[in-house]
Design an enzyme around this catalytic site. Sequence first.
Site, PDB file in Angstrom:
ATOM      1  N   TYR A  75     -14.658   0.764  -7.589  1.00  0.00           N
ATOM      2  CA  TYR A  75     -15.914   1.513  -7.507  1.00  0.00           C
ATOM      3  C   TYR A  75     -16.729   1.337  -8.793  1.00  0.00           C
ATOM      4  O   TYR A  75     -17.859   1.772  -8.870  1.00  0.00           O
ATOM      5  CB  TYR A  75     -15.618   2.987  -7.211  1.00  0.00           C
ATOM      6  CG  TYR A  75     -14.823   3.138  -5.929  1.00  0.00           C
ATOM      7  CD1 TYR A  75     -15.448   3.061  -4.691  1.00  0.00           C
ATOM      8  CD2 TYR A  75     -13.429   3.271  -5.949  1.00  0.00           C
ATOM      9  CE1 TYR A  75     -14.725   3.131  -3.509  1.00  0.00           C
ATOM     10  CE2 TYR A  75     -12.693   3.344  -4.781  1.00  0.00           C
ATOM     11  CZ  TYR A  75     -13.341   3.273  -3.561  1.00  0.00           C
ATOM     12  OH  TYR A  75     -12.620   3.330  -2.394  1.00  0.00           O
ATOM     13  N   LYS A  92      -2.022  -1.602  -3.922  1.00  0.00           N
ATOM     14  CA  LYS A  92      -2.879  -0.415  -3.900  1.00  0.00           C
ATOM     15  C   LYS A  92      -2.039   0.840  -3.981  1.00  0.00           C
ATOM     16  O   LYS A  92      -1.080   0.934  -3.210  1.00  0.00           O
ATOM     17  CB  LYS A  92      -3.666  -0.440  -2.590  1.00  0.00           C
ATOM     18  CG  LYS A  92      -4.580   0.723  -2.390  1.00  0.00           C
ATOM     19  CD  LYS A  92      -5.231   0.632  -1.040  1.00  0.00           C
ATOM     20  CE  LYS A  92      -6.067   1.873  -0.845  1.00  0.00           C
ATOM     21  NZ  LYS A  92      -6.505   2.036   0.493  1.00  0.00           N
ATOM     22  N   GLU A  97       7.642  -6.804   1.438  1.00  0.00           N
ATOM     23  CA  GLU A  97       6.370  -6.812   2.177  1.00  0.00           C
ATOM     24  C   GLU A  97       5.579  -8.094   1.872  1.00  0.00           C
ATOM     25  O   GLU A  97       4.958  -8.669   2.753  1.00  0.00           O
ATOM     26  CB  GLU A  97       5.528  -5.580   1.810  1.00  0.00           C
ATOM     27  CG  GLU A  97       6.055  -4.254   2.362  1.00  0.00           C
ATOM     28  CD  GLU A  97       5.761  -4.052   3.844  1.00  0.00           C
ATOM     29  OE1 GLU A  97       5.187  -4.963   4.480  1.00  0.00           O
ATOM     30  OE2 GLU A  97       6.114  -2.983   4.379  1.00  0.00           O
ATOM     31  N   SER A 117     -10.038   5.308  -5.312  1.00  0.00           N
ATOM     32  CA  SER A 117     -10.985   6.398  -5.568  1.00  0.00           C
ATOM     33  C   SER A 117     -10.499   7.381  -6.628  1.00  0.00           C
ATOM     34  O   SER A 117     -11.259   7.760  -7.524  1.00  0.00           O
ATOM     35  CB  SER A 117     -11.285   7.123  -4.252  1.00  0.00           C
ATOM     36  OG  SER A 117     -10.089   7.601  -3.661  1.00  0.00           O
ATOM     37  N   LYS A 161       0.860  -1.181   0.000  1.00  0.00           N
ATOM     38  CA  LYS A 161       0.000   0.000   0.000  1.00  0.00           C
ATOM     39  C   LYS A 161       0.891   1.224   0.000  1.00  0.00           C
ATOM     40  O   LYS A 161       1.662   1.441   0.934  1.00  0.00           O
ATOM     41  CB  LYS A 161      -0.917  -0.002   1.221  1.00  0.00           C
ATOM     42  CG  LYS A 161      -1.828   1.223   1.242  1.00  0.00           C
ATOM     43  CD  LYS A 161      -2.803   1.197   2.393  1.00  0.00           C
ATOM     44  CE  LYS A 161      -3.698   2.420   2.338  1.00  0.00           C
ATOM     45  NZ  LYS A 161      -4.636   2.463   3.468  1.00  0.00           N
ATOM     46  N   ARG A 190     -10.708   9.915   1.103  1.00  0.00           N
ATOM     47  CA  ARG A 190     -10.579  10.619   2.385  1.00  0.00           C
ATOM     48  C   ARG A 190     -11.670  11.673   2.524  1.00  0.00           C
ATOM     49  O   ARG A 190     -12.108  11.979   3.635  1.00  0.00           O
ATOM     50  CB  ARG A 190      -9.182  11.232   2.503  1.00  0.00           C
ATOM     51  CG  ARG A 190      -8.124  10.140   2.652  1.00  0.00           C
ATOM     52  CD  ARG A 190      -6.723  10.715   2.749  1.00  0.00           C
ATOM     53  NE  ARG A 190      -5.721   9.652   2.721  1.00  0.00           N
ATOM     54  CZ  ARG A 190      -4.422   9.864   2.605  1.00  0.00           C
ATOM     55  NH1 ARG A 190      -3.954  11.098   2.528  1.00  0.00           N
ATOM     56  NH2 ARG A 190      -3.574   8.841   2.573  1.00  0.00           N
ATOM     57  N   LYS A 247       1.209  10.091   5.561  1.00  0.00           N
ATOM     58  CA  LYS A 247       1.294   8.677   5.934  1.00  0.00           C
ATOM     59  C   LYS A 247       2.590   8.024   5.451  1.00  0.00           C
ATOM     60  O   LYS A 247       2.684   6.797   5.369  1.00  0.00           O
ATOM     61  CB  LYS A 247       0.052   7.940   5.403  1.00  0.00           C
ATOM     62  CG  LYS A 247      -1.268   8.481   5.990  1.00  0.00           C
ATOM     63  CD  LYS A 247      -2.468   7.578   5.688  1.00  0.00           C
ATOM     64  CE  LYS A 247      -3.725   8.037   6.426  1.00  0.00           C
ATOM     65  NZ  LYS A 247      -4.879   7.129   6.232  1.00  0.00           N
TER      66      LYS A 247
END
Length: 326
Positions: free
Chosen positions: A316, A251, A236, A277, A198, A208, A220
């Site tokens: 979406y 992502k 990871e 998004s 991510k 958000r 972040k």
Amino acid sequence: MSLVHRPRRNRKSESMRSLVRENIVTPKDLIAPLFVIEGKGKREEILSMPGYARLSLDLIVEEAKALWALGIPCVSLFPALSDSVKDSKATESTNPDGLYQRTIQSLKEAIPEMLVMTDVALDPYSSDGHDGYVDPKTGEILNDESLDILAKMAISQAKAGSDIIGPSDMMDGRVGFIRNALDEEGFSQTSIMSYTAKYASHFYGPFREALDSAPKSGDKKTYQMDYSNSEEAEREAYLDQKEGADILMVKPGLPYLDVISRLKRVSHLPIAAYNVSGEYSMIKAASEKGWLDGEKVMVESLTAFKRAGADMVLTYFAKDMAKLLH
Ligand code: PBG
């Protein structure tokens, strides 16, 4: 010209193209994210995500039924909570009667076979808007101190009926910690789809806004990955696999197809892609302006995920795509 190889022969008609086609998208590949809010009969359009809305619990159940009828096997839930229930400890995240837990229960009662995937991270519940605890003095996002609440969230979601836990917080060691906690509580059959690679991405903006979950301070970047790296994604993946993840996720999606392809090659686990998004909003915006054929670009994008090696896509566009396929 005497050409032996004429690749165009395999493209000469739609029938021929369909015979040699390597990848197709079906509704069974899709996971639909849904945003739940308190209330009844409530539908709040999300301005930056045209055609997408936050829905109250009753409408979420109706929406999930429609998705299920279209052949979509899984929804991924996110709660949009008012500031009044947020605090620095994300207390609401483990409330057995919380909006999230009630929604999971209602979905499982209404459509038992449909998979419910749930998100583990503090941001929707945290007054700081970060995925882990924030040290009030230094502003540091605390890793080890956050694992306990993340595991408690996962257990609370599993108790409510979640089929797939999706840790999206990017704390080190959380997959193993959560796996162990779930097993100890008797949830050995609850799956983990880890947000493995991510990235600290600017493509999350509309999400958000949808959840009003942007970090109150800082960014972040100390926990989500640097978008310059893909070697690190493999690292990871190695760790998540070792810690017991069932599915690995990359992502965002479209700008990271190389990472999907890379993880598909190095891991034996199924790979998921999150078509986030911002990717949705870009296509919708260009389509509204008449600059792109939104529907065709949607199909092309989702097919690209399959071609890159994704076994499933959180998107979406799930409903639009499934409708088109029917
Ligand atoms: C938070 C979370 C985010 C998304 C899913 N879970 C945003 C973030 O990390 O800030 C983004 C999804 C999207 O943009 O569609 N843990």
